[in-house]
Design a protein around this motif. Structure first.
Motif, PDB file in Angstrom:
ATOM      1  N   THR A  83      48.807  42.509  42.069  1.00 51.50           N
ATOM      2  CA  THR A  83      47.954  42.030  43.139  1.00 51.50           C
ATOM      3  C   THR A  83      46.726  41.129  42.633  1.00 51.50           C
ATOM      4  O   THR A  83      46.474  40.058  43.071  1.00 51.50           O
ATOM      5  N   TRP A  84      46.103  41.574  41.632  1.00 48.49           N
ATOM      6  CA  TRP A  84      44.986  40.726  41.080  1.00 48.49           C
ATOM      7  C   TRP A  84      45.577  39.488  40.206  1.00 48.49           C
ATOM      8  O   TRP A  84      44.979  38.456  40.497  1.00 48.49           O
ATOM      9  N   LEU A  85      46.538  39.593  39.632  1.00 50.49           N
ATOM     10  CA  LEU A  85      47.186  38.468  38.970  1.00 50.49           C
ATOM     11  C   LEU A  85      47.410  37.406  39.807  1.00 50.49           C
ATOM     12  O   LEU A  85      47.426  36.101  39.713  1.00 50.49           O
ATOM     13  N   ASP A  86      48.075  37.624  40.731  1.00 49.24           N
ATOM     14  CA  ASP A  86      48.653  36.931  42.039  1.00 49.24           C
ATOM     15  C   ASP A  86      47.514  36.093  42.787  1.00 49.24           C
ATOM     16  O   ASP A  86      47.637  35.479  43.615  1.00 49.24           O
ATOM     17  N   SER A  87      46.218  36.817  42.936  1.00 50.42           N
ATOM     18  CA  SER A  87      45.233  36.343  43.658  1.00 50.42           C
ATOM     19  C   SER A  87      44.361  35.205  42.954  1.00 50.42           C
ATOM     20  O   SER A  87      44.851  34.701  41.949  1.00 50.42           O
TER      21      SER A  87
END
Length: 447
Positions: free
Chosen positions: A67-71
């Motif tokens: 989720t962090w990487l995609d944010s």
């Protein structure tokens, strides 16, 4: 038809990381508008992989990390949440080990890898901090400590070693190069070339372990691993830019010192021999430098490992497209040297000697070969939702067209294809590429 303008991407945009281009340009192409000032939601929905156990804390952590990487990666709150969860899982494992005397209960490798990388990410939010315990150095020290703990407990795991490489590569520009100027000396900084070599050795050792283990091989197909190549490429650009950005600051008092021992960027004086970046600049300016060889070989290995089948998930296909794009752009940059040599010999002062003719022929042949390979990769990287992938292919077509005789059938065809891609991208981005498109079309009409 005359030779056409190059460097489309570089003229209109700094080359961005794959995820930045994807997220922003998908919005442009679709015409959607989202306010960057919108308040964050109190709760975050974290999707799990289909095969993941929803009750497994490590699976939940991996989903949170994704989720962090995609944010947009601008939420320190989310990052701290990941770090706290990593710390909790490691502490629980340590507590369980103490309770079960004679047996060891340990966290999974992903926990240590994510722990270290998330602390390294947190350092980016604190580049101006000077308070002990909160400096960039402190965050990286803590990141490496968590990674090394994982390496000690899981010496056979390659993913942790790749995470170590990722942390070390991020550390070099943030902790060291950012504090340098032209007067910096090796006494005040560690050997930067050794630090970079160590990071690449960590990557290689991790890759060997992964290649020998099918289960680890599955975990190799991750976005953060592809981003290691972004970080390396960015680091090399930073080193080059350092010399270029500071070149105009070199005054007459420094000229004599630089002449005694200097590193050069594109033939221009950059830094003196005592500068901590001196050895690194000398190496990267070689045509066959070891970092370029590493990048090309290991990105090729990543491409082979992530090659997506027809039945592959959308995420796997997107990962492959990102790798194909990166490799194609790398080859496009690699072709710049033979292209430049060919142009200088073809359109420079008239040279009739056989040696010059042979050099021109060899440069042209080499340039065409590299550019044709770049085009093949950029075709696979084409994404209907990301206009920059269309522009990258157009740039490669223009570069290849420039290697053919003016107004030849080959050149005309390549320029026409490039113009078609540029029109498509220009329409999707509301005129972002109009200037380059006009240059290409007007040039054709004037010829």
């Amino acid at each position: 038809m005359g030779k056409r303008q190059l460097g489309i991407g570089r003229n209109l945009r700094k080359r961005q990381k794959t995820e930045d281009a994807s997220s922003s340009e998908k919005k442009d192409a679709s015409g959607s508008k989202e306010s960057t000032d919108a308040a964050q939601e109190e709760y975050i929905t974290v999707p799990l992989e289909e095969e993941a156990d929803p009750e497994d804390p490590t699976s939940q952590l991996c989903a949170l990390w994704k989720t962090w990487l995609d944010s947009d990666r601008d939420s320190e709150l989310l990052l701290n949440g990941i770090i706290n969860e990593c710390d909790r899982l490691v502490r629980l494992a340590d507590k369980a080990s103490k309770a079960n005397k004679g047996s060891t209960v340990d966290s999974k490798p992903e926990v240590y890898a994510i722990f270290g990388m998330s602390l390294a990410e947190l350092a980016k939010f604190h580049t101006e901090d000077t308070t002990a315990g909160n400096t960039v150095k402190d965050y990286f020290d803590n990141a490496v400590e968590r990674i090394e703990l994982g390496e000690a407990r899981k010496p056979e795991n390659g993913i942790i070693r790749l995470a170590h490489a990722s942390v070390d590569l991020s550390r070099i520009p943030l902790e060291y190069i950012s504090k340098m100027d032209l007067n910096s000396t090796g006494k005040a900084f560690p050997d930067i070339e050794k630090l970079l070599d160590k990071a690449l050795e960590e990557y290689l050792s991790g890759y060997k372990l992964i290649k020998a283990d099918k289960e680890q091989g599955k975990a190799f197909k991750q976005r953060w691993i592809l981003e290691i190549f972004d970080t390396l490429d960015d680091l090399i650009d930073i080193v080059r830019s350092f010399g270029e950005d500071h070149n105009e600051q070199i005054d007459s008092d420094e000229e004599e010192e630089l002449e005694e021992g200097e590193a050069r960027i594109h033939g221009k004086k950059a830094v003196g021999k005592r500068h901590p970046l001196y050895k690194l600049i000398v190496e990267i300016e070689k045509d066959d430098n070891k970092y370029g060889a590493f990048f090309e070989e290991q990105l090729s290995n990543f491409l082979k490992a992530t090659s997506a089948s027809e039945k592959a998930s959308a995420a796997d296909k997107e990962l492959q497209q990102g790798a194909e794009s990166k490799f194609g752009l790398w080859l496009l940059a690699k072709a710049a040297r033979p292209t430049r040599i060919y142009s200088e010999l073809e359109f420079g002062e008239e040279k009739t000697d056989e040696k010059a003719k042979q050099e021109e022929k060899q440069a042209r042949s080499e340039g065409i070969k590299i550019l044709e390979e770049a085009i093949e990769h950029l075709k696979v990287a084409w994404n209907e939702e990301i206009p920059s992938t269309w522009v990258d292919l157009a740039e490669a077509k223009i570069s290849l067209g420039n290697m053919y005789e003016e107004s030849s059938k080959e050149q005309d065809k390549l320029y026409e294809e490039a113009a078609k891609y540029l029109r498509k991208a220009n329409n999707a981005t509301h005129g972002k590429y109009q200037e380059i498109l006009d240059s290409l079309v007007d040039g054709a009409e004037s010829d």
